[in-house]
Design a protein around this motif. Structure first.
Motif, mmCIF file in Angstrom:
data_model
loop_
_atom_site.group_PDB
_atom_site.id
_atom_site.type_symbol
_atom_site.label_atom_id
_atom_site.label_comp_id
_atom_site.label_asym_id
_atom_site.label_seq_id
_atom_site.Cartn_x
_atom_site.Cartn_y
_atom_site.Cartn_z
ATOM 1 N N ALA A 164 0.285 5.261 1.680
ATOM 2 C CA ALA A 164 -0.625 5.929 2.611
ATOM 3 C C ALA A 164 -0.146 7.336 2.905
ATOM 4 O O ALA A 164 1.051 7.633 2.843
ATOM 5 C CB ALA A 164 -0.747 5.137 3.910
ATOM 6 N N THR A 203 -4.021 3.252 0.056
ATOM 7 C CA THR A 203 -4.423 2.691 -1.227
ATOM 8 C C THR A 203 -3.578 1.475 -1.550
ATOM 9 O O THR A 203 -2.343 1.525 -1.458
ATOM 10 C CB THR A 203 -4.261 3.734 -2.350
ATOM 11 N N LYS A 204 -4.237 0.376 -1.910
ATOM 12 C CA LYS A 204 -3.510 -0.813 -2.359
ATOM 13 C C LYS A 204 -2.757 -0.494 -3.644
ATOM 14 O O LYS A 204 -3.242 0.251 -4.492
ATOM 15 C CB LYS A 204 -4.473 -1.967 -2.590
ATOM 16 N N THR A 205 -1.588 -1.084 -3.786
ATOM 17 C CA THR A 205 -0.780 -0.815 -4.978
ATOM 18 C C THR A 205 -0.680 -2.037 -5.881
ATOM 19 O O THR A 205 0.247 -2.146 -6.681
ATOM 20 C CB THR A 205 0.628 -0.342 -4.580
ATOM 21 N N PHE A 243 -6.468 -2.081 -6.342
ATOM 22 C CA PHE A 243 -6.097 -0.688 -6.139
ATOM 23 C C PHE A 243 -7.113 0.063 -5.265
ATOM 24 O O PHE A 243 -7.274 1.279 -5.386
ATOM 25 C CB PHE A 243 -5.929 0.037 -7.481
ATOM 26 N N GLY A 244 -7.774 -0.679 -4.381
ATOM 27 C CA GLY A 244 -8.792 -0.085 -3.522
ATOM 28 C C GLY A 244 -8.201 0.907 -2.538
ATOM 29 O O GLY A 244 -7.046 0.804 -2.114
ATOM 30 N N SER A 245 -9.013 1.893 -2.157
ATOM 31 C CA SER A 245 -8.568 2.955 -1.264
ATOM 32 C C SER A 245 -9.507 3.050 -0.073
ATOM 33 O O SER A 245 -10.723 2.851 -0.201
ATOM 34 C CB SER A 245 -8.530 4.295 -2.011
ATOM 35 N N PHE A 274 0.840 -1.189 0.000
ATOM 36 C CA PHE A 274 0.000 0.000 0.000
ATOM 37 C C PHE A 274 0.876 1.241 0.000
ATOM 38 O O PHE A 274 2.066 1.209 0.306
ATOM 39 C CB PHE A 274 -0.905 0.023 1.245
ATOM 40 N N VAL A 290 -5.320 8.088 4.693
ATOM 41 C CA VAL A 290 -5.791 7.550 3.420
ATOM 42 C C VAL A 290 -4.773 6.500 2.971
ATOM 43 O O VAL A 290 -3.579 6.797 2.886
ATOM 44 C CB VAL A 290 -5.926 8.637 2.338
ATOM 45 N N SER A 322 -10.252 5.495 3.649
ATOM 46 C CA SER A 322 -9.955 6.759 4.319
ATOM 47 C C SER A 322 -10.740 6.819 5.623
ATOM 48 O O SER A 322 -11.961 6.610 5.622
ATOM 49 C CB SER A 322 -10.339 7.944 3.431
ATOM 50 N N GLN A 342 5.145 4.256 2.073
ATOM 51 C CA GLN A 342 4.741 2.987 1.471
ATOM 52 C C GLN A 342 5.097 1.861 2.408
ATOM 53 O O GLN A 342 6.022 1.960 3.221
ATOM 54 C CB GLN A 342 5.418 2.798 0.114
ATOM 55 N N THR A 374 -11.160 -2.597 2.381
ATOM 56 C CA THR A 374 -11.418 -2.784 0.960
ATOM 57 C C THR A 374 -10.747 -4.053 0.485
ATOM 58 O O THR A 374 -9.705 -4.451 1.009
ATOM 59 C CB THR A 374 -10.914 -1.587 0.131
#
Length: 227
Positions: free
Chosen positions: A63, A96-98, A125-127, A61, A94, A129, A75, A121
């Protein structure tokens, strides 16, 4: 020097006994500076925000975490604990998957022993917050100075740490890996980590503006200082 170390140990161990049931608890303490050699008489620090980035082990991820004054981008891979020393609420993170996997990525904010907010999630690539302490509509500017302490191991072993500048000390009760961020420190920062007798070796580094300025590999206790 011996008296100063003993005072620290007594203070940390007493708080550890209270906090052993906490997943990631943060509290203030009267400060003992690591540089002046004198005992401070500062008030207890405020209750801090702690963040847990969880999910399927190894999920990558990126963030950004922010309070009202500073923000930090990093990261990593789940799981990771994040603590901001000296932060001011409201705060927001926040993540986010990478990658394109359906792995679970969860983010939660913890205040003391209370999970204040949680979101997950499994989307590629889900995010996610989450925020606490009110609404933070925009992320703050990048931290300046940007001082970070990353404790990479030993993995999943509980420890207690005293993190301080010249004014205030904060107790952290956590498990590695942990990313410790110090918002707007007054003077230089040091951190002392305490493990059990059979704890193993702490592995930590301190970065300032992205540059490694100190490293430590020692156990069952270890101290890292800003030069």
């Amino acid at each position: 020097m011996v008296q100063r170390t003993m005072r620290r140990m007594v203070r940390v161990l007493s708080i550890s006994a209270v906090g052993t049931a906490l997943a990631l608890a943060v509290a203030g303490c009267n400060n003992q500076t690591g540089f002046s050699g004198s005992v401070g008489n500062t008030p207890n620090g405020p209750k801090l925000s702690a963040y847990q980035i969880l999910g399927d082990v190894g999920t990558p991820f990126t963030a950004t975490v922010s309070d009202t004054r500073s923000s930090w981008t990093f990261q990593g891979n789940a799981p990771l604990g994040v603590v901001i020393c000296n932060n001011i609420l409201p705060a927001r993170i926040v993540a986010t998957k990478t990658n394109t996997s359906s792995n679970l990525l969860s983010v939660e904010i913890i205040i003391g022993a209370h999970v204040a907010s949680l979101q997950s999630t499994t989307a590629p690539f889900g995010s996610v917050s989450v925020q606490v302490g009110g609404v933070l509509s925009t992320l703050a500017s990048p931290a300046d100075p940007d001082l970070r302490i990353f404790l990479s191991g030993p993995l999943n072993k509980r420890y207690v740490a005293l993190v301080e500048d010249i004014d205030t000390g904060f107790i952290i009760n956590a498990r590695a890996p942990t990313l410790i961020l110090f918002d707007n420190p007054n003077g230089k920062v040091d951190a002392t980590f305490y493990g059990s007798q059979d704890f193993g070796t702490f592995t930590a580094n301190m970065t300032l503006a992205g540059q490694v300025v100190a490293t430590v590999m020692k156990g069952p206790n270890a101290t890292i200082r800003e030069p």
